[in-house]
Design a protein around this motif. Structure first.
Motif, PDB file in Angstrom:
ATOM      1  N   ALA A 752      32.826  30.815  41.024  1.00 37.06           N
ATOM      2  CA  ALA A 752      34.142  31.466  40.537  1.00 37.06           C
ATOM      3  C   ALA A 752      33.804  32.153  38.940  1.00 37.06           C
ATOM      4  O   ALA A 752      33.630  33.866  38.742  1.00 37.06           O
ATOM      5  CB  ALA A 752      35.329  31.292  40.702  1.00 37.06           C
ATOM      6  N   LEU A 753      33.482  31.385  37.998  1.00 44.41           N
ATOM      7  CA  LEU A 753      33.458  31.174  36.540  1.00 44.41           C
ATOM      8  C   LEU A 753      32.362  32.519  36.374  1.00 44.41           C
ATOM      9  O   LEU A 753      32.027  32.588  35.410  1.00 44.41           O
ATOM     10  CB  LEU A 753      33.686  29.964  36.276  1.00 44.41           C
ATOM     11  CG  LEU A 753      35.205  29.487  36.169  1.00 44.41           C
ATOM     12  CD1 LEU A 753      34.935  28.215  35.539  1.00 44.41           C
ATOM     13  CD2 LEU A 753      36.020  30.115  35.534  1.00 44.41           C
ATOM     14  N   ALA A 754      31.410  31.866  37.313  1.00 48.61           N
ATOM     15  CA  ALA A 754      29.871  32.470  36.646  1.00 48.61           C
ATOM     16  C   ALA A 754      30.204  34.251  37.303  1.00 48.61           C
ATOM     17  O   ALA A 754      29.323  34.825  36.323  1.00 48.61           O
ATOM     18  CB  ALA A 754      28.838  31.392  37.243  1.00 48.61           C
ATOM     19  N   GLN A 755      30.728  34.326  38.235  1.00 48.01           N
ATOM     20  CA  GLN A 755      30.627  36.213  37.986  1.00 48.01           C
ATOM     21  C   GLN A 755      31.783  36.850  37.714  1.00 48.01           C
ATOM     22  O   GLN A 755      31.621  37.752  37.588  1.00 48.01           O
ATOM     23  CB  GLN A 755      30.617  36.303  39.424  1.00 48.01           C
ATOM     24  CG  GLN A 755      30.133  35.627  41.216  1.00 48.01           C
ATOM     25  CD  GLN A 755      30.046  36.493  42.588  1.00 48.01           C
ATOM     26  OE1 GLN A 755      30.153  37.072  42.440  1.00 48.01           O
ATOM     27  NE2 GLN A 755      30.312  35.774  43.149  1.00 48.01           N
ATOM     28  N   ALA A 756      32.638  36.163  37.391  1.00 51.14           N
ATOM     29  CA  ALA A 756      34.020  36.403  36.364  1.00 51.14           C
ATOM     30  C   ALA A 756      33.529  36.995  35.004  1.00 51.14           C
ATOM     31  O   ALA A 756      33.463  38.088  34.433  1.00 51.14           O
ATOM     32  CB  ALA A 756      35.215  35.757  36.445  1.00 51.14           C
ATOM     33  N   ALA A 757      32.427  35.722  34.773  1.00 50.66           N
ATOM     34  CA  ALA A 757      32.309  35.919  33.295  1.00 50.66           C
ATOM     35  C   ALA A 757      31.235  37.079  33.619  1.00 50.66           C
ATOM     36  O   ALA A 757      30.897  38.176  32.003  1.00 50.66           O
ATOM     37  CB  ALA A 757      31.269  34.759  33.165  1.00 50.66           C
ATOM     38  N   GLN A 785      41.017  34.073  34.334  1.00 52.89           N
ATOM     39  CA  GLN A 785      42.418  34.723  33.044  1.00 52.89           C
ATOM     40  C   GLN A 785      41.740  34.595  31.938  1.00 52.89           C
ATOM     41  O   GLN A 785      42.159  35.622  30.984  1.00 52.89           O
ATOM     42  CB  GLN A 785      43.590  34.301  33.428  1.00 52.89           C
ATOM     43  CG  GLN A 785      44.731  35.264  32.735  1.00 52.89           C
ATOM     44  CD  GLN A 785      46.105  35.287  33.584  1.00 52.89           C
ATOM     45  OE1 GLN A 785      46.457  34.049  33.371  1.00 52.89           O
ATOM     46  NE2 GLN A 785      45.857  36.347  34.238  1.00 52.89           N
ATOM     47  N   ALA A 786      41.731  32.913  31.370  1.00 57.75           N
ATOM     48  CA  ALA A 786      40.535  33.140  29.647  1.00 57.75           C
ATOM     49  C   ALA A 786      39.680  33.972  29.302  1.00 57.75           C
ATOM     50  O   ALA A 786      39.970  34.408  28.652  1.00 57.75           O
ATOM     51  CB  ALA A 786      40.910  32.025  29.944  1.00 57.75           C
ATOM     52  N   LEU A 787      39.029  34.107  30.706  1.00 53.75           N
ATOM     53  CA  LEU A 787      37.554  35.329  30.575  1.00 53.75           C
ATOM     54  C   LEU A 787      38.295  36.714  30.145  1.00 53.75           C
ATOM     55  O   LEU A 787      37.676  36.971  29.348  1.00 53.75           O
ATOM     56  CB  LEU A 787      36.231  34.296  31.075  1.00 53.75           C
ATOM     57  CG  LEU A 787      35.953  33.137  31.287  1.00 53.75           C
ATOM     58  CD1 LEU A 787      35.532  33.034  32.373  1.00 53.75           C
ATOM     59  CD2 LEU A 787      35.164  32.937  29.766  1.00 53.75           C
ATOM     60  N   ARG A 788      39.024  36.646  30.808  1.00 60.55           N
ATOM     61  CA  ARG A 788      39.369  38.056  31.043  1.00 60.55           C
ATOM     62  C   ARG A 788      40.673  38.319  31.412  1.00 60.55           C
ATOM     63  O   ARG A 788      41.284  38.216  31.913  1.00 60.55           O
ATOM     64  CB  ARG A 788      38.748  38.518  32.723  1.00 60.55           C
ATOM     65  CG  ARG A 788      37.364  38.411  32.844  1.00 60.55           C
ATOM     66  CD  ARG A 788      36.222  38.940  31.973  1.00 60.55           C
ATOM     67  NE  ARG A 788      35.812  40.730  32.441  1.00 60.55           N
ATOM     68  CZ  ARG A 788      34.940  41.270  32.730  1.00 60.55           C
ATOM     69  NH1 ARG A 788      34.786  40.478  33.411  1.00 60.55           N
ATOM     70  NH2 ARG A 788      34.977  41.793  33.126  1.00 60.55           N
ATOM     71  N   PRO A 789      41.404  37.992  30.045  1.00 58.52           N
ATOM     72  CA  PRO A 789      42.766  38.206  29.860  1.00 58.52           C
ATOM     73  C   PRO A 789      44.046  39.267  30.397  1.00 58.52           C
ATOM     74  O   PRO A 789      44.612  39.379  31.230  1.00 58.52           O
ATOM     75  CB  PRO A 789      43.262  38.842  28.296  1.00 58.52           C
ATOM     76  CG  PRO A 789      41.609  38.088  27.682  1.00 58.52           C
ATOM     77  CD  PRO A 789      40.916  38.353  28.468  1.00 58.52           C
ATOM     78  N   GLY A 790      43.276  40.619  30.550  1.00 58.33           N
ATOM     79  CA  GLY A 790      43.788  41.664  31.806  1.00 58.33           C
ATOM     80  C   GLY A 790      43.550  41.720  33.064  1.00 58.33           C
ATOM     81  O   GLY A 790      44.293  42.380  33.614  1.00 58.33           O
ATOM     82  N   VAL A 791      43.363  40.977  33.465  1.00 61.68           N
ATOM     83  CA  VAL A 791      42.743  40.749  35.431  1.00 61.68           C
ATOM     84  C   VAL A 791      44.511  40.040  35.693  1.00 61.68           C
ATOM     85  O   VAL A 791      44.964  39.220  35.034  1.00 61.68           O
ATOM     86  CB  VAL A 791      41.422  39.152  35.303  1.00 61.68           C
ATOM     87  CG1 VAL A 791      42.485  38.214  35.375  1.00 61.68           C
ATOM     88  CG2 VAL A 791      41.290  39.299  37.188  1.00 61.68           C
TER      89      VAL A 791
END
Length: 842
Positions: A752-757, A785-791
């Motif tokens: 999940a973190l890899a795809q979000a980044a 959310q820390a990687l993508r704040p607007g999600v």
């Protein structure tokens, strides 16, 4: 030594009295002198004023016409007073003549203070114009005041009306005072010399007598101190006048160090002992005869005798006390009294019988528990308490053990005098004499009725908790399976829309899956794991809204009554679940009244105290709002009532009920922080009481959720689906792809973190809360959310709700879609979250 001090004190008192008398006499003489001087000045000033008036009248009658008679008269007066010898006025006395000119007084004549430093005139209203102003105002008299020079004087004043003048005769107060101060000092000195000489003479005369008395007292003291008994001389008010060595030692050891003489008995003795001695002293002085009694001081007992001390031809005013220590003789008696008090005040029942089991003694606790007074119980057999819960064989075994000299321990379910049953734990032991013969039996018993009830409540709570954990786990697994089934069936429905037969088959299968979802919802409600949406609610408003539904649906044979408090505290509950709970209770009430009846819904503000909550370990004391549902139906037996909250337990015929209605109510109340109690009697009906904690402060109501509407499309938007269950993830991805989403999927945290980044765009994260691998959906969402704040975030779960403490990255709890979810429900939640930016739509 004490007599010498008394003589010295007497001499000092005589000297002080002499000084006071001398000073008082001086003050009185001074006041008399002032009064005499005042009267003398009044006579003098009046005679001079009359003389001046006579001279003025003569001049007016005999001077030739045209001459100023007043001026001539004033000139003669000045000449006369200038030549006047002031021997009668003393060193400071003088006459003053004045005349008023406007707001000033002109001093026409002064015997003293004729220098330039003193004014020729003074102000009419000034503080030094008192005597002359009074004379010029037509007044006559005297005063003590201040003259024109500012000196304190005694003055007499008189008006000379024919000339418009004022005449004052005055003498300074210091002159009068000085004469008597000197006289007082001389008188006081003479008095001191006389008194001191007399005191010295008296002391020389009584010194031999005092020495003789001291020697006699010393011999008596030696005699008394040789005794080991306490001896003391006391006054009528209990003051210690004399003690021997033994008494002083014991009094000092008792409470205070130091001499006892001169202090009261209450300083050294306990209040009870001091009061008893004082009563004896008063009795002795009133009767004139000795009194003998015993007293206990701490662990010591005294045999006391108080007798009057008689003087020659005088009534007794003092007493002598003799106390002999009898502690050894009274110690055993004190121990017996202590034992008796301990049994009387024991918190458990104590019963003593003879060998034939006749009751000889019961303590107050026995009477309090059983209702039998001591008079009623003594002489009876303990079988008056038997309730029939023990067999004859059990009682025979008990007596066999006791008669063998052994202790019996066990439990009884006995009957009180009122007929009420109670449970007690008992220990019964034989009492033997010095030869080992059984002379009595003693039973020590403790009422454990409330303890047994609390234990039963605790066991029931533990049992319900265990069942809840089991059913919750099962419901969670079923929710995952049902989500897959419902999702695939909906996808099939869309694929076979043109085939009527397959569409009907899919609808039937979907209906069955949804009924299964309802069943798991009830299981989760019992297990307290259903997702709730609590809001501030008014129970009165909820009842009024649902009562109309009951009147329409329960039938005309059921009368609906409302007994609502005028105003109840708000409570924080999931309103839809509360309404579901009320519907379940109403259905049960209807089924309990097959021939019709009355269904009453009651609300009330109340406070649960510690006495109530002590019986329910999971209930906290405090303010609550009661919602009670009462029917007058067939009621329940105690055995049925003890099981009604268990899941799948039902008294209805097969096919009429699932047994989950009341268990769902129980779970909902517990999950809401509340409490459920049930009261029922066969033939009289049932009352189910729901206790909701009152909200601590007024809370804003949450707006109603919007309508269902048509599911929107989301072409081009990107969603990341995080679900560790592969088949469930597959169904969710298919639903979202059909709606137009670009779908990314992940089965664990790393993926999940890899795809979000790596994703160029990410609009929504849809994650399960309960993931395998040690990291929850909350934690994964926070890291994404820390990687993508607007999600945006959307959760799903089989039973969990948002925890009390969220990760630091999540300030607000995201919305939750409960499993199993339909495609339309999921898309409406996402639409509310992405398109409207508000709460999800149900």
């Amino acid at each position: 030594m004490q007599d010498r001090k008394r003589v010295a004190a007497l001499i000092l008192i005589l000297i002080a009295v002499a000084v006071v008398v001398s000073a008082t006499a001086s003050v009185v003489l001074y006041q008399a002198a002032v009064e005499r001087e005042r009267l003398r000045l009044i006579d003098l000033v009046r005679s001079q004023a009359r003389l001046m008036e006579a001279v003025a009248e003569f001049d007016q009658a005999h001077l030739p016409a045209g001459e100023d008679a007043a001026a001539a008269t004033l000139g003669q007066i000045k000449t006369a007073f200038t030549r006047f010898q002031r021997t009668g006025l003393g060193a400071s006395g003088e006459f003053v003549i004045g005349r008023r000119e406007g707001e000033r007084i002109v001093l026409l004549l002064r015997h003293r203070h004729t220098g330039v430093d003193f004014p020729a005139s003074i102000e009419w209203s000034g503080p030094t114009a008192g005597p002359i102003r009074a004379a010029l105002s037509g007044q006559s008299g005297s005063m003590v005041g201040t003259d024109y020079a500012g000196d304190a004087v005694i003055a007499a004043y008189e008006p000379v009306a024919i000339l418009g003048l004022g005449l004052v005769a005055k003498v300074d107060l210091w002159e009068i005072r000085a004469r008597y101060v000197r006289a007082a000092a001389l008188s006081g000195l003479i008095t001191l010399i006389v008194v001191a000489g007399a005191a010295a003479l008296v002391y020389r005369l009584i010194a031999p007598v005092m020495r003789s008395l001291e020697e006699s007292e010393s011999r008596v003291r030696a005699l008394l101190d040789a005794s080991r008994d306490e001896m003391m001389l006391l006054s009528a008010d209990g003051t210690i006048l004399a003690v021997n060595a033994a008494a002083e030692q014991r009094l000092s050891d008792a409470r205070h160090e130091g001499a006892a003489i001169g202090h009261g008995l209450d300083r050294f003795l306990p209040e009870r002992v001091a009061a008893a001695r004082m009563r004896a002293i008063k009795n002795v002085l009133a009767r004139g005869a000795p009194v003998r009694f015993e007293e206990a001081i701490g662990d010591r007992t005294n045999d006391c005798c108080i007798y009057p001390v008689k003087g020659a031809d005088q009534p007794s005013s003092e007493v002598a006390l003799h106390a002999h220590d009898v502690t050894a003789d009274r110690r055993k008696e004190a121990e017996l009294r202590l034992l008796y008090r301990a049994i009387e005040q024991s918190p458990v029942s104590v019963v003593v019988t003879d060998p034939a089991a006749r009751i000889l003694y019961v303590n107050p606790k026995f009477s309090e528990i059983t209702g039998y007074s001591q008079v009623e119980a003594v002489g009876q057999n303990p079988r008056i308490l038997q309730s029939g819960n023990k067999t004859k064989e059990e009682y025979a075994a008990l007596w066999q053990q006791l008669t063998a000299g052994q202790v019996w321990r066990g439990e009884f379910i006995n009957r009180k005098r009122s007929g009420e049953l109670y449970c007690e734990v008992a220990s019964i032991a034989p009492i033997k004499d010095q030869n080992g013969k059984i002379t009595n039996y003693v039973a020590v018993k403790e009422d454990v009725t409330r303890l047994k009830a609390t234990e039963a409540q605790l066991r029931q709570a533990q049992k319900m908790e265990a069942i809840g954990q089991l059913t919750g786990g099962i419901a969670h697994d079923f929710n995952n399976l049902l989500t897959i089934i419902i999702g695939n069936l909906q996808l099939i429905q869309e694929s076979v829309a043109n085939d009527e037969m397959l569409r009907v088959f899919a609808e039937d299968a979907l209906w069955s899956a949804q009924r299964g979802a309802e069943l798991t919802h009830r299981l989760l409600a019992f297990a307290r794991r259903q997702p709730l949406t609590p809001t501030a609610s008014d129970l009165n408003a909820v009842v009024r809204g649902i009562s109309d539904l009951f009147r329409r649906t329960l039938g005309s044979a059921i009368e609906i009554r409302e007994a609502l408090a005028e105003s109840v505290h708000p409570v924080v509950v999931d309103r839809s679940e509360l309404e579901r709970a009320l519907v379940n209770l109403a259905i049960n009430a209807r089924d309990a009244m097959p021939d019709g009846g009355v269904l009453t819904i009651t609300t009330e503000n109340l406070t649960l105290g510690e006495n109530y909550t002590a019986r329910y370990p999971d209930v906290a004391p405090g303010p609550y709002v009661l919602l009670a549902v009462t029917d007058n139906g067939i009621g329940m037996s105690p055995e049925t009532k003890s099981r009604i909250l268990e899941p799948f337990f039902t008294t209805k015929p097969p096919g009429r009920g699932s047994g989950l209605g009341l268990s769902m109510v129980y779970g909902f109340l517990k999950q809401s922080g509340g409490h459920v109690s049930v009261y029922s009697e066969l033939g009289r009906g049932t009352t189910v009481k729901l206790y909701f904690p009152a909200a601590p402060a007024p809370m804003p109501a949450v707006p109603e959720k919007g309508g269902r509407g048509v599911a929107p499309t989301f072409a081009g938007q990107v969603v990341l689906v995080i679900e560790d269950h592969e088949r469930l993830r597959k169904v969710a991805c298919a639903m979202l792809a059909r709606a137009g989403f670009v779908v990314l999927e992940a089965g664990d945290c790393e993926s999940a973190l890899a795809q979000a980044a790596a994703a160029e765009r990410l609009d929504l994260v849809f994650t399960d809360l309960d993931l395998a691998g040690g990291m929850s959906g909350h934690e994964i969402a926070a890291r994404v959310q820390a990687l993508r704040p607007g999600v945006k975030l959307l959760y799903t779960t089989g039973y969990s709700s948002v925890p009390a403490s969220l990760p630091d990255a999540l300030s607000q709890p995201p919305p939750i879609v409960a499993k199993p979810y339909a495609r339309g429900t999921l898309l409406r939640h996402i639409g509310a979250l992405l398109l409207a930016g508000g709460e999800p739509v149900a």
